[in-house]
Design a protein around this motif. Structure first.
Motif, mmCIF file in Angstrom:
data_model
loop_
_atom_site.group_PDB
_atom_site.id
_atom_site.type_symbol
_atom_site.label_atom_id
_atom_site.label_comp_id
_atom_site.label_asym_id
_atom_site.label_seq_id
_atom_site.Cartn_x
_atom_site.Cartn_y
_atom_site.Cartn_z
ATOM 1 N N UNK A 157 -10.332 -17.380 -11.478
ATOM 2 C CA UNK A 157 -10.411 -18.830 -11.364
ATOM 3 C C UNK A 157 -11.849 -19.304 -11.179
ATOM 4 N N UNK A 158 -12.682 -18.490 -10.530
ATOM 5 C CA UNK A 158 -14.099 -18.836 -10.405
ATOM 6 C C UNK A 158 -14.801 -18.765 -11.764
ATOM 7 N N UNK A 159 -14.294 -17.904 -12.642
ATOM 8 C CA UNK A 159 -14.823 -17.814 -14.012
ATOM 9 C C UNK A 159 -14.309 -18.973 -14.865
ATOM 10 N N UNK A 160 -13.073 -19.396 -14.608
ATOM 11 C CA UNK A 160 -12.410 -20.367 -15.466
ATOM 12 C C UNK A 160 -12.914 -21.789 -15.268
ATOM 13 N N UNK A 161 -13.191 -22.190 -14.048
ATOM 14 C CA UNK A 161 -13.554 -23.595 -13.785
ATOM 15 C C UNK A 161 -14.794 -24.025 -14.564
ATOM 16 N N UNK A 162 -15.910 -23.264 -14.542
ATOM 17 C CA UNK A 162 -17.043 -23.679 -15.372
ATOM 18 C C UNK A 162 -16.706 -23.742 -16.858
#
Length: 250
Positions: A46-51
């Protein structure tokens, strides 16, 4: 013209609501349904997905700009505006400026939901501001591309169908998945996609990930790559959009 487009969005907010809530829906769907199945070495998905979703939102200016411009053409609004004593650049500038303002506001819910599901801005405040500035710059550039396409198509039904096809653009980028394991030709296509440069730039500036050194130039140098893509798009489609508006249906 800016005020007209803001009033237009206020009177018919459906498109804005759809385009602004879709990234949140995708964050929750991809983040929780596919997140456990996607292994990200040393990183939570999810930390990869948001940006990546923020980058996809920036590129979504193509769909919105195309639909709004074609709708005005199809309903004869552009022809009436063209008869008024004002600059030919006022109408497309008003549309793209209004889109830029609403996008800046519309990113707030996605950021808040991203923070709620575990994403964090781990870089400094200046780098984070730089990331948001790049996102808005690319959105401004893609909205000009969409504006030109809408003025060219001049039919809101066709524009709506083509706009939905732009959904594939983020899929052919690093917005949702890393490009490392893609086949050679597909990896090249994905890394030269402007959305990949934007996604990598936001991850770098937010402190979420470092760019891949062995990637294509726009992804290996994502900030410079995003700036380059934005400048090229603006240099090409601002004059094309103004000229197309001035010519009308000729």
């Amino acid at each position: 013209m800016l005020g007209r487009h803001l009033q237009r969005i206020k009177a018919a907010p459906g498109v804005m609501i759809l385009t602004q809530t879709m990234p949140i829906t995708m964050l929750l769907f991809f983040g929780y349904v596919f997140g456990s199945a996607l292994a990200m070495p040393g990183q939570e998905y999810r930390a990869f997905l948001v940006p990546g979703l923020l980058a996809a939102t920036a590129a979504n200016g193509i769909m919105v700009g195309m639909f709004q411009a074609s709708q005005d053409c199809h309903r004869g609004v552009m022809d009436r505006l063209r008869t008024l004593p004002m600059s030919r650049a006022a109408v497309p500038f008003g549309q793209t400026a209004a889109d830029l303002l609403t996008t800046a506001i519309g990113m707030i819910p996605l950021i808040l939901v991203g923070l709620a599901v575990g994403w964090r801005i781990e870089g400094g405040p200046l780098a984070a501001l730089g990331a948001f500035g790049l996102l808005l710059l690319l959105r401004f550039a893609t909205s000009w591309l969409g504006c030109w396409l809408g003025l060219l198509i001049r039919n809101e039904e066709i524009a709506g169908q083509l706009g939905s096809a732009t959904f594939i653009l983020p899929l052919l980028s690093s917005a949702y998945i890393p490009t490392d394991n893609l086949p050679g030709w597909l990896r090249t296509v994905a890394e030269w996609n402007p959305i990949s440069a934007m996604a990598s730039a936001t991850r770098e500036l937010f402190g979420n990930a470092s760019p891949a050194a062995d990637a294509a130039w726009p992804v290996a140098h994502p900030v410079a790559g995003t700036l380059a893509w934005s400048v090229v798009l603006l240099a090409v489609f601002v004059p094309l959009s103004v000229r197309r508006h001035a010519r009308g249906g000729e």
